[in-house]
Design a protein around this motif. Structure first.
Motif, PDB file in Angstrom:
ATOM      1  N   UNK A   1      10.024   9.755 -16.014  1.00 16.20           N
ATOM      2  CA  UNK A   1       9.556  10.199 -14.685  1.00 16.20           C
ATOM      3  C   UNK A   1      10.695  10.885 -13.937  1.00 16.20           C
ATOM      4  N   UNK A   2      10.423  11.999 -13.272  1.00 23.20           N
ATOM      5  CA  UNK A   2      11.459  12.732 -12.549  1.00 23.20           C
ATOM      6  C   UNK A   2      11.882  11.957 -11.306  1.00 23.20           C
ATOM      7  N   UNK A   3      12.916  12.433 -10.656  1.00 20.02           N
ATOM      8  CA  UNK A   3      13.455  11.704  -9.507  1.00 20.02           C
ATOM      9  C   UNK A   3      12.447  11.621  -8.370  1.00 20.02           C
ATOM     10  N   UNK A   4      11.745  12.751  -8.081  1.00 16.65           N
ATOM     11  CA  UNK A   4      10.815  12.794  -6.948  1.00 16.65           C
ATOM     12  C   UNK A   4       9.756  11.706  -6.990  1.00 16.65           C
ATOM     13  N   UNK A   5       8.945  11.667  -8.040  1.00 17.75           N
ATOM     14  CA  UNK A   5       7.917  10.628  -8.153  1.00 17.75           C
ATOM     15  C   UNK A   5       8.512   9.226  -8.159  1.00 17.75           C
ATOM     16  N   UNK A   6       9.670   9.072  -8.786  1.00 16.73           N
ATOM     17  CA  UNK A   6      10.328   7.780  -8.848  1.00 16.73           C
ATOM     18  C   UNK A   6      10.678   7.300  -7.449  1.00 16.73           C
ATOM     19  N   UNK A   7      11.191   8.234  -6.657  1.00 15.53           N
ATOM     20  CA  UNK A   7      11.536   7.931  -5.271  1.00 15.53           C
ATOM     21  C   UNK A   7      10.287   7.581  -4.472  1.00 15.53           C
ATOM     22  N   UNK A   8       9.188   8.305  -4.752  1.00 20.22           N
ATOM     23  CA  UNK A   8       7.908   8.063  -4.076  1.00 20.22           C
ATOM     24  C   UNK A   8       7.419   6.645  -4.374  1.00 20.22           C
ATOM     25  N   UNK A   9       7.547   6.236  -5.631  1.00 14.42           N
ATOM     26  CA  UNK A   9       7.145   4.888  -6.021  1.00 14.42           C
ATOM     27  C   UNK A   9       7.993   3.853  -5.289  1.00 14.42           C
ATOM     28  N   UNK A  10       9.317   4.105  -5.250  1.00 17.88           N
ATOM     29  CA  UNK A  10      10.217   3.168  -4.568  1.00 17.88           C
ATOM     30  C   UNK A  10       9.855   3.066  -3.095  1.00 17.88           C
ATOM     31  N   UNK A  11       9.483   4.211  -2.483  1.00 19.63           N
ATOM     32  CA  UNK A  11       9.111   4.200  -1.071  1.00 19.63           C
ATOM     33  C   UNK A  11       7.852   3.380  -0.838  1.00 19.63           C
ATOM     34  N   UNK A  12       6.855   3.547  -1.749  1.00 20.32           N
ATOM     35  CA  UNK A  12       5.623   2.762  -1.612  1.00 20.32           C
ATOM     36  C   UNK A  12       5.930   1.275  -1.693  1.00 20.32           C
ATOM     37  N   UNK A  13       6.735   0.886  -2.688  1.00 23.17           N
ATOM     38  CA  UNK A  13       7.098  -0.524  -2.840  1.00 23.17           C
ATOM     39  C   UNK A  13       7.818  -1.019  -1.575  1.00 23.17           C
ATOM     40  N   UNK A  14       8.704  -0.172  -1.053  1.00 22.96           N
ATOM     41  CA  UNK A  14       9.430  -0.515   0.154  1.00 22.96           C
ATOM     42  C   UNK A  14       8.501  -0.699   1.342  1.00 22.96           C
ATOM     43  N   UNK A  15       7.462   0.141   1.428  1.00 21.59           N
ATOM     44  CA  UNK A  15       6.519   0.042   2.546  1.00 21.59           C
ATOM     45  C   UNK A  15       5.737  -1.266   2.493  1.00 21.59           C
ATOM     46  N   UNK A 136      -5.157   6.890  -8.446  1.00 24.03           N
ATOM     47  CA  UNK A 136      -4.460   7.744  -9.414  1.00 24.03           C
ATOM     48  C   UNK A 136      -3.653   8.816  -8.687  1.00 24.03           C
ATOM     49  N   UNK A 137      -2.337   8.675  -8.746  1.00 26.26           N
ATOM     50  CA  UNK A 137      -1.481   9.773  -8.323  1.00 26.26           C
ATOM     51  C   UNK A 137      -1.221  10.610  -9.568  1.00 26.26           C
ATOM     52  N   UNK A 138      -0.756  11.871  -9.386  1.00 29.89           N
ATOM     53  CA  UNK A 138      -0.522  12.701 -10.571  1.00 29.89           C
ATOM     54  C   UNK A 138       0.468  12.073 -11.555  1.00 29.89           C
ATOM     55  N   UNK A 139       1.386  11.200 -11.054  1.00 32.13           N
ATOM     56  CA  UNK A 139       2.451  10.706 -11.951  1.00 32.13           C
ATOM     57  C   UNK A 139       2.232   9.285 -12.412  1.00 32.13           C
ATOM     58  N   UNK A 140       1.544   8.477 -11.562  1.00 30.69           N
ATOM     59  CA  UNK A 140       1.331   7.073 -11.937  1.00 30.69           C
ATOM     60  C   UNK A 140       0.138   6.540 -11.165  1.00 30.69           C
ATOM     61  N   UNK A 141      -0.410   5.441 -11.642  1.00 28.31           N
ATOM     62  CA  UNK A 141      -1.472   4.784 -10.892  1.00 28.31           C
ATOM     63  C   UNK A 141      -0.863   3.722 -10.002  1.00 28.31           C
ATOM     64  N   UNK A 260      16.911  -1.478  -4.367  1.00 26.88           N
ATOM     65  CA  UNK A 260      16.684  -2.353  -5.530  1.00 26.88           C
ATOM     66  C   UNK A 260      16.161  -1.587  -6.732  1.00 26.88           C
ATOM     67  N   UNK A 261      15.455  -0.444  -6.474  1.00 25.69           N
ATOM     68  CA  UNK A 261      14.964   0.324  -7.607  1.00 25.69           C
ATOM     69  C   UNK A 261      16.119   1.025  -8.308  1.00 25.69           C
ATOM     70  N   UNK A 262      17.082   1.506  -7.512  1.00 30.10           N
ATOM     71  CA  UNK A 262      18.150   2.307  -8.112  1.00 30.10           C
ATOM     72  C   UNK A 262      19.400   1.511  -8.457  1.00 30.10           C
ATOM     73  N   UNK A 263      19.654   0.409  -7.703  1.00 28.37           N
ATOM     74  CA  UNK A 263      20.864  -0.376  -7.971  1.00 28.37           C
ATOM     75  C   UNK A 263      20.481  -1.802  -8.312  1.00 28.37           C
ATOM     76  N   UNK A 264      21.495  -2.640  -8.558  1.00 31.73           N
ATOM     77  CA  UNK A 264      21.229  -4.049  -8.835  1.00 31.73           C
ATOM     78  C   UNK A 264      20.717  -4.728  -7.572  1.00 31.73           C
TER      79      UNK A 264
END
Lengths: 293, 326
Positions: A1-15, A136-141, A260-264
């Motif tokens: 997964x590219x950085x953009x969608x990955x960041x989007x997922x992290x943001x959703x989890x954060x929200x 369904x998002x284009x990159x992940x559900x 937490x998604x990007x670091x320990x």
């Protein structure tokens, strides 16, 4: 997964995290603001809410949504009653002395943990989500339930805001927060306001816990992290300020989720805790608060 | 202050009698309780360090596990990874406690009241997370064990129960008399004055910040001494000693025994250790499926104490009968 969608997922989890955190922290902040005491057992009211949600949801057969909705009503009510009882039996008797209250709530913390261990056991158990639908998002559900948690939290926050700023009960609470002695002189039953606020604070934590329990399992030691994070949020947001609490919960939840998604996760916690301790040392009124009276 | 002077003989005699009693117990106790008493004396040192800050200075800290574990890891890691001798490792433990308590004191003492408590709790949490984060060296929750060969103090084998008991007693005695001297010295009287009324003490011309810093550092170093002795005598260290539970235990011990009494920490540690031990056995044998752990007993003890016995055992004894008790 590219950085953009990955960041989007992290943001959703954060929200999602921020939504739950805002409710828990608001409960702590109310108690802190109105009663001027620190409730160290707040995390255990959260845990109790989650454990009760499991108990209610598993005892009701039929569609999972039914059990969940019943839990959403019953669990906060029971937690509120437990909080009310501990306020009347313990906190009132130490006259809300700040340090005695802390020692007493540490005791309550351990007692609730013991009760959960005795009657619920040492295992982590899940509650089935009320509905199982993936967007369904284009990159992940992504689980629609998680998004509905954000909405539910926003609704409860709005309701609390309405209660505090637009109703008579809120007026009485704010008067007590502003000056308990003068409030007494105006015939406000400060004693009963304290009991109500303590129960309300615990109920907010319980609602947050019922919302999270389909995502994170219920466990008798789960109260520790919400307690620390709520402290952090309340300190950053300033005492007793609903807006400050919400903004700080967003900030902490999002940054915690993303870091937490990007670091320990341990490193994320170290940085967050240290930063907050330093905020408290150098700017005790919080980042958004006005200086304490 | 003159009022206390008259009783110096009595006070010193009482403390010597307590030490003599502990000395005699070495020969009288059966093996199991012998081992427990050695542990209790080391942990009572931890409680005495805590008492200096909480009882005498009136500063409630919820992060003292970090000072205990500074000593624990300072001594443990130098022995384990660098093969240091026992005295050098003990000194390393003390030095870690000194550095940490100085830094924490400088930062945390800028706050007062509830903020102080939360700040110390957060620093304690950071210290705990560090022991997990550096798991390559500390092995985190699992912890490390020191070999018997590494725990030799000159000709003495610290793994031998009798040597262990006497080493623990020696440390306990030294710290007991150091705290007694500290709290009766002018420094200690200033600390008590700060507890009673900080504004007034400052108005009288005392530098309250410097005195509170002194109290934090003494308290931190004593707790570190306890941690260092613990790892050298019992040979195990892990993250659980840095967890928040180990910040609450000394508070409980001091509250039970009596805050701001020199012998309260020992009494509180003995009572709580045996209460948890005995009631655990009793409750678990009678109600096997209740899963009773230290949690419920500690919780009930804390609530009952704060409601009915806020001054602890020796505090109440002092109020009612023995006014000269230090």
């Amino acid at each position: 997964m590219a950085f953009g969608p990955y960041f989007f997922l992290a943001t959703l989890e954060g929200l999602v995290m921020a939504a739950v955190l805002a409710l828990t922290a608001l409960g702590l902040s109310l108690v802190f603001g109105v009663m001027r005491v620190v409730n160290v057992a707040h995390g255990e009211f959260f845990m109790l809410g989650a454990v009760l949600a499991w108990a209610v949801a598993t005892s009701i057969s039929g569609h999972p949504a039914l059990g969940f909705l019943v839990a959403l009503v019953i669990s906060p009510l029971v937690v509120g009653a437990v909080a009310l009882a501990s306020e009347r039996l313990v906190l009132k008797r130490v006259n809300y002395n700040p340090e005695a209250t802390i020692v007493a709530t540490i005791g309550i913390l351990y007692i609730i943990q013991q009760l959960a261990l005795t009657f619920y056991g040492p295992d982590a158990r899940p509650v089935v989500a009320p509905f199982d639908y993936r967007i369904r998002f284009p990159w992940f559900g992504y689980s629609a339930y998680k998004l509905s948690v954000i909405a539910a939290s926003a609704i409860v926050l709005a309701a609390t805001w309405y209660l505090l700023s637009r109703t008579r009960i809120g007026l009485v609470m704010r008067a007590t927060q502003f000056d308990a002695e003068t409030a007494t002189a105006f015939g406000i039953p400060v004693d009963r306001v304290y009991a109500g606020v303590f129960a309300l604070g615990a109920m907010l934590a319980a609602v947050a816990a019922v919302l999270i329990v389909p995502i994170q399992q219920a466990h008798y030691l789960m109260g520790h992290d919400p307690l620390l994070l709520s402290f952090i949020v309340v300190i950053i947001g300033g005492l007793g300020s609903l807006r400050g609490t919400t903004v700080a919960a967003l900030l902490i939840g999002l940054s915690d989720g993303i870091i937490s998604v990007f670091f320990s996760p341990t490193l994320a916690k170290i940085i967050a805790t240290m930063a907050v301790a330093l905020v408290l040392v150098f700017r005790p009124q919080g980042l958004f608060g006005v200086s304490a009276r | 202050m003159t009022g206390f002077g008259n009783f110096t003989g009595r006070v010193v005699a009482l403390h010597i009698a307590v030490v003599a009693l502990l000395f005699a117990l070495q020969f009288a106790l059966p093996a199991y309780h012998h081992g427990i008493m050695a542990r209790i004396m080391v942990l009572a040192v931890f409680a005495m360090g805590y008492n200096l800050l909480f009882g005498y200075t009136g500063l409630l800290s919820l992060g003292h596990a970090m000072f205990f574990s500074a000593g624990l890891y300072g001594a443990g890691l130098t022995v384990y990874h660098l093969d240091w001798s026992v005295p050098a490792a003990f000194a390393a433990g003390l030095a870690s406690g000194l550095v940490l308590s100085t830094a924490v004191g400088f930062l945390a003492l800028r706050t007062t009241g509830v903020a102080f408590l939360i700040v110390t709790m957060m620093f304690g949490q950071v210290a705990y997370l560090f022991t997990l984060y550096f798991g390559d060296w500390t092995r985190g929750e699992e912890g490390l064990t020191l070999s018997q060969a590494a725990r030799q103090l000159g000709p003495l084998d610290l793994t031998d129960p009798t040597t262990r008991y006497f080493t623990a007693l020696a440390l306990f005695t030294v710290v007991l008399f150091v705290t007694l001297a500290l709290v009766r010295a002018p420094f200690g009287r200033v600390l008590i004055a700060i507890r009673e009324n900080e504004e007034r003490t400052r108005m009288l011309g005392y530098d309250t910040f410097r005195n509170k810093l002194g109290a934090t550092i003494s308290s931190g170093v004593i707790c570190a001494a306890s941690g260092a002795a613990y790892v050298l005598l019992f040979g195990y260290f892990g993250s659980s000693f840095a967890a928040v539970q180990y910040s609450i235990l000394p508070l409980l011990w001091v509250l039970v025994g009596g805050a701001a009494t020199t012998l309260g920490p020992l009494l509180g540690t003995v009572l709580m250790f045996y209460l948890v031990d005995l009631s655990n056995d009793l409750l678990n044998s009678r109600f096997p499926d209740w899963d009773v752990s230290y949690l419920g007993i500690v919780g009930v003890a804390l609530v009952l104490l704060i409601l009915f016995f806020p001054k602890g055992l020796l505090g109440s004894v002092r109020d009612r009968w023995v006014r000269w008790l230090p």
